[in-house]
Structures are given as structure tokens and as C-alpha cells.
Design a protein around this motif. Structure first.
Motif, PDB file in Angstrom:
ATOM      1  N   HIS A   1      36.837  33.970  39.099  1.00 62.58           N
ATOM      2  CA  HIS A   1      37.047  32.695  39.803  1.00 62.58           C
ATOM      3  C   HIS A   1      37.380  31.586  38.813  1.00 62.58           C
ATOM      4  O   HIS A   1      38.306  30.800  39.051  1.00 62.58           O
ATOM      5  CB  HIS A   1      35.820  32.322  40.642  1.00 62.58           C
ATOM      6  N   ARG A   2      36.647  31.503  37.728  1.00 66.52           N
ATOM      7  CA  ARG A   2      36.910  30.450  36.734  1.00 66.52           C
ATOM      8  C   ARG A   2      38.332  30.567  36.184  1.00 66.52           C
ATOM      9  O   ARG A   2      38.999  29.559  35.992  1.00 66.52           O
ATOM     10  CB  ARG A   2      35.877  30.514  35.605  1.00 66.52           C
ATOM     11  N   GLN A   3      38.792  31.782  35.945  1.00 69.32           N
ATOM     12  CA  GLN A   3      40.152  31.940  35.433  1.00 69.32           C
ATOM     13  C   GLN A   3      41.177  31.466  36.457  1.00 69.32           C
ATOM     14  O   GLN A   3      42.182  30.865  36.090  1.00 69.32           O
ATOM     15  CB  GLN A   3      40.401  33.390  35.015  1.00 69.32           C
ATOM     16  N   LYS A   4      40.912  31.697  37.746  1.00 67.38           N
ATOM     17  CA  LYS A   4      41.829  31.236  38.806  1.00 67.38           C
ATOM     18  C   LYS A   4      41.964  29.718  38.815  1.00 67.38           C
ATOM     19  O   LYS A   4      43.012  29.193  39.175  1.00 67.38           O
ATOM     20  CB  LYS A   4      41.341  31.697  40.180  1.00 67.38           C
ATOM     21  N   VAL A   5      40.891  29.008  38.443  1.00 67.79           N
ATOM     22  CA  VAL A   5      40.932  27.545  38.461  1.00 67.79           C
ATOM     23  C   VAL A   5      41.252  26.962  37.084  1.00 67.79           C
ATOM     24  O   VAL A   5      41.175  25.754  36.892  1.00 67.79           O
ATOM     25  CB  VAL A   5      39.632  26.932  39.038  1.00 67.79           C
ATOM     26  N   GLY A   6      41.595  27.826  36.116  1.00 66.17           N
ATOM     27  CA  GLY A   6      42.032  27.360  34.807  1.00 66.17           C
ATOM     28  C   GLY A   6      40.952  27.184  33.758  1.00 66.17           C
ATOM     29  O   GLY A   6      41.195  26.571  32.724  1.00 66.17           O
ATOM     30  N   CYS A   7      39.768  27.719  34.012  1.00 69.51           N
ATOM     31  CA  CYS A   7      38.675  27.633  33.035  1.00 69.51           C
ATOM     32  C   CYS A   7      38.571  28.932  32.253  1.00 69.51           C
ATOM     33  O   CYS A   7      38.863  30.010  32.771  1.00 69.51           O
ATOM     34  CB  CYS A   7      37.335  27.394  33.729  1.00 69.51           C
ATOM     35  N   ALA A   8      38.094  28.830  31.023  1.00 64.07           N
ATOM     36  CA  ALA A   8      37.806  30.023  30.228  1.00 64.07           C
ATOM     37  C   ALA A   8      36.602  30.739  30.843  1.00 64.07           C
ATOM     38  O   ALA A   8      35.743  30.109  31.469  1.00 64.07           O
ATOM     39  CB  ALA A   8      37.500  29.628  28.787  1.00 64.07           C
ATOM     40  N   PRO A   9      36.512  32.060  30.648  1.00 63.86           N
ATOM     41  CA  PRO A   9      35.333  32.785  31.137  1.00 63.86           C
ATOM     42  C   PRO A   9      34.066  32.270  30.454  1.00 63.86           C
ATOM     43  O   PRO A   9      34.107  31.842  29.304  1.00 63.86           O
ATOM     44  CB  PRO A   9      35.601  34.238  30.725  1.00 63.86           C
TER      45      PRO A   9
END
Length: 189
Positions: free
Chosen positions: A78-86
Motif C-alpha cells: 500500500h505504501r508503495q502505491k501511494v509513493g512511500c518507501a516500504p
């Protein structure tokens, strides 16, 4: 006096919709005035802590339960979908999260603050963590990783914590008997 029967019917309808085999495991917070299920507020991010001691253990040394491992995968997708690093697993944050979930289950409470008045930030500091940012999400009754993540993403405060790209490390604690969940986040110094 008519509000009590309405409140009771709303609560029974909600619990029935959960399809839980054991209603005792599906406790919820319900507003006594309106009968509406209340989302649990998230704890705000706390900033500007002194530096944290030493490096953390590598992720591969952390033993996760099945649902904890699934949650880590789902939250990072989910974080990757919103542009955040894991988020990186941190063994001390894992201990903080698991201890809080176990404490809530053992002493039958559901709160960011334990009966002694300790906040998530107090618990992190007690473990020697120093951070520039920190947050905590808790949940109760969600039976699996997908269900708890969906619940948190449906709550603005919890979602904000999950999607905060400034938070870098985390720990997840799931008590599988009672389904108490604690997810702690931090950016360590």
C-alpha cells in the motif's frame, strides 16, 4: 428511555454483520448517545526526540507470525502505491507493539494508554528508542492482516499514519487469540 432499546438493537445488528463466531471477540466502541460505531482515534505523531542508540538488527532475524508477516507485506504494498518507501522492520518496535497487544489482551483493555497511564511514546522511550517522529495504530477484533489494514485505511487518522512517508521503521504486534493489533512507527535518530 427509548434510546436504550435502540442502542441495543444497533449494537446487535452491528455484531451480527461482523459474522464473528464468538461475539466476545468482536467488541466495538459505540457512541452511547447515537448508537454509531466510533472509529478509534490515532495517536498523533510526536517529533523532536534525542538521538537513538545503535543500529537495528537486520529484518531477516525478526520472527513474525503468519498474520504479522502478511500485514508487513500488505502495508508496504500500500505504501508503495501511494509513493512511500516500504517500512523497515525494527526488532525494538516489534517488541513494543507485541508487548502492548499482549498487555491489552491479558488485562482486557483497548487503548493507546495502558492502565498505568503510559502512552506509546512512553513505551518507546522505556525501550531506549529515540526518534524524530513516531505514531501508533491499534485495532481490536479484526481477524486477519487484510481486515486490519482495511479497517485502518478506512479511518483518516490511522490512514495518515500508514501513508506518512516520513515514518521509516515499524513493528507489528498481533495477539491471535483476542485479535488485538498494535502497529508502531518511528523515524529513529
Amino acid at each position: 428511555m427509548r434510546t436504550a432499546p435502540v442502542y441495543f438493537l444497533v449494537l446487535i445488528a452491528f455484531l451480527a454483520s461482523c459474522q464473528a463466531p464468538n461475539l466476545q471477540e468482536r467488541r466495538v466502541q459505540v457512541d452511547p448517545d447515537t448508537g454509531q460505531v466510533q472509529p478509534h482515534p490515532s495517536i498523533p505523531v510526536e517529533e523532536n526526540q534525542p538521538p537513538s542508540p545503535g543500529p537495528t538488527e537486520p529484518e531477516e532475524t525478526i520472527k513474525l507470525g503468519v498474520e504479522e508477516a502478511r500485514f508487513v507485506q500488505l502495508v508496504n504494498e500500500h505504501r508503495q502505491k501511494v509513493g512511500c518507501a516500504p517500512l523497515k522492520l525494527n526488532p525494538t518496535l516489534m517488541r513494543v507493539a507485541r508487548n502492548h497487544s499482549n498487555d491489552m489482551a491479558r488485562r482486557d483493555f483497548f487503548s493507546h494508554t495502558n492502565p498505568e497511564g503510559e502512552s506509546p511514546f512512553d513505551r518507546m522511550k522505556k525501550e531506549g528508542l529515540r526518534y524524530s517522529r513516531a505514531a501508533e495504530n491499534i485495532a481490536f477484533g479484526q481477524r486477519d492482516a487484510r481486515e486490519v489494514l482495511q479497517s485502518w485505511l478506512s479511518s483518516p487518522g490511522h490512514k495518515r499514519n500508514i501513508e506518512n512517508c516520513g515514518l521509516k521503521e515499524h513493528g507489528i504486534g498481533h495477539h491471535p487469540v483476542t485479535n488485538h493489533w498494535t502497529h508502531v512507527f518511528a523515524t529513529l535518530r
